[in-house]
Write a protein that holds these residues in place. Structure first.
Motif, PDB file in Angstrom:
ATOM      1  N   GLY A 142       0.906  -1.228   0.173  1.00 32.79           N
ATOM      2  CA  GLY A 142      -0.060  -0.052  -0.067  1.00 32.79           C
ATOM      3  C   GLY A 142       0.769   1.355   0.076  1.00 32.79           C
ATOM      4  O   GLY A 142       0.330   2.398  -0.499  1.00 32.79           O
ATOM      5  N   ALA A 143       2.053   1.198   0.530  1.00 36.51           N
ATOM      6  CA  ALA A 143       2.863   2.280   0.526  1.00 36.51           C
ATOM      7  C   ALA A 143       3.793   2.551  -0.543  1.00 36.51           C
ATOM      8  O   ALA A 143       4.299   3.646  -0.736  1.00 36.51           O
ATOM      9  N   ALA A 144       3.678   1.746  -1.677  1.00 38.38           N
ATOM     10  CA  ALA A 144       4.370   1.865  -2.745  1.00 38.38           C
ATOM     11  C   ALA A 144       4.056   3.186  -3.692  1.00 38.38           C
ATOM     12  O   ALA A 144       5.045   3.614  -4.369  1.00 38.38           O
ATOM     13  N   LYS A 145       2.953   3.522  -3.849  1.00 38.92           N
ATOM     14  CA  LYS A 145       2.672   4.502  -4.517  1.00 38.92           C
ATOM     15  C   LYS A 145       2.787   6.161  -3.684  1.00 38.92           C
ATOM     16  O   LYS A 145       2.112   7.193  -4.152  1.00 38.92           O
ATOM     17  N   LEU A 146       2.898   5.778  -2.356  1.00 36.09           N
ATOM     18  CA  LEU A 146       2.966   7.394  -1.528  1.00 36.09           C
ATOM     19  C   LEU A 146       4.211   8.085  -1.768  1.00 36.09           C
ATOM     20  O   LEU A 146       5.235   7.678  -2.436  1.00 36.09           O
TER      21      LEU A 146
END
Length: 306
Positions: free
Chosen positions: A103-107
């Motif tokens: 979930g953090a990959a595109k942050l």
């Protein structure tokens, strides 16, 4: 028959002559006619008048109630001492790390770094679980009371790990929740009749330490700092007797607090740094607790000697 029982009770030398409060309250419900006087809040019994109890002037009474209720119920539950576990409400369990990282990959980079840092600390969820399970499996009884009962703040993350570890060992555990503006609730592993809710942080922190025989401190935020440093202060100043304080995560703590600098600056003594012991594993922590209390040869009552 009821009259005979009443007369017998009246002749009982051990019987108290005043009715208990719950019975008086029942009398009040049954006997009061419906009139403007009885409907007015002023007529309510004081101990049943919530609006009255919540007045600013009644704060000392609320302090006393919040001190007494958990103390009385823990005593009735046979809790002699506790192993308290402090730590973050944000560290994910190991099984959630992959999902969190995905979930953090595109942050944005700064936000992604925060998720990565929390994910690195997931191992401490596991160590908190193992320490709680290990201590609970010992089933230590002394003076007829249970010792080293797991006690957490009752919330998620490290707190959940503590209560889950005890639960998986078949033991009861305590949760001391606090009312907060945002929605929160006890984690599902807290023993229901040992799940308490506090209004006052001060009384909650007092109950953390009233029965504590050891405290394990895991990486955390302001709340963990508050609890940890208050404990250090109480022992440093002689207000509390020494106990094992197990500080998990040396890299984390030395990054966010320069303990040596405090001592070098002279605001604490270098000897004060001996108030806590560094730990990385549950086994290491329990070894320090067992050594402090000389528990190495302990066997639960009724067990065969080794």
């Amino acid at each position: 028959m009821a009259d005979e029982e009443t007369k017998k009770s009246e002749r009982d030398l051990a019987d108290r002559k005043f009715y208990p409060a719950d019975q008086e309250a029942a009398f009040s419900d049954r006997a009061s006619p419906d009139t403007p006087q009885t409907r007015h809040p002023a007529y309510r019994l004081a101990f049943r008048d919530t609006d009255f109890l919540l007045r600013d002037e009644l704060r000392p009474v609320r302090f006393q109630l919040e001190l007494l209720k958990p103390e009385m119920l823990l005593d009735e539950a046979g809790v002699g001492s506790t192993l308290v576990m402090y730590g973050s409400a944000r560290i994910p369990p190991p099984e959630s790390v992959a999902e969190a990282m995905e979930g953090a990959a595109k942050l944005p980079e700064a936000e992604r770094r925060v998720v990565e840092n929390l994910a690195k600390k997931a191992k401490y969820y596991g160590e908190a679980y193992k320490l709680a399970k290990l201590a609970s499996e010992k089933s230590i009884i002394e003076d007829g009371k249970r010792q080293f009962v797991i006690c957490s703040g009752g919330g998620p993350s490290i707190m959940e790990a503590a209560n889950k570890g005890a639960s998986d060992a078949g033991a009861e555990s305590i949760g001391l929740n606090i009312v907060l503006p945002h929605e929160q609730a006890p984690n599902s592993y807290v023993t229901p009749y040992l799940s308490f809710q506090f209004h006052y942080f001060a009384l909650r922190k007092m109950h953390f330490l009233l029965r504590a025989k050891a405290v394990a401190v895991f990486p955390g935020g302001f709340g963990t700092f508050d609890e940890f440093f208050e404990l250090l202060t109480l022992i440093q100043t002689g207000k509390m007797k020494p106990m094992p304080i197990l500080l998990f995560g040396k890299d984390f703590w030395n990054r966010v607090v320069d303990f040596e600098a405090l001592a070098d600056e002279g605001t604490i003594n270098h000897k004060d740094l001996e108030l806590f012991r560094w730990c990385e594993t549950a086994e290491e922590a329990w070894e320090k607790i067992a050594g402090f209390y000389q528990l190495e040869d302990y066997a639960p009552p009724g067990s065969e000697p080794a």
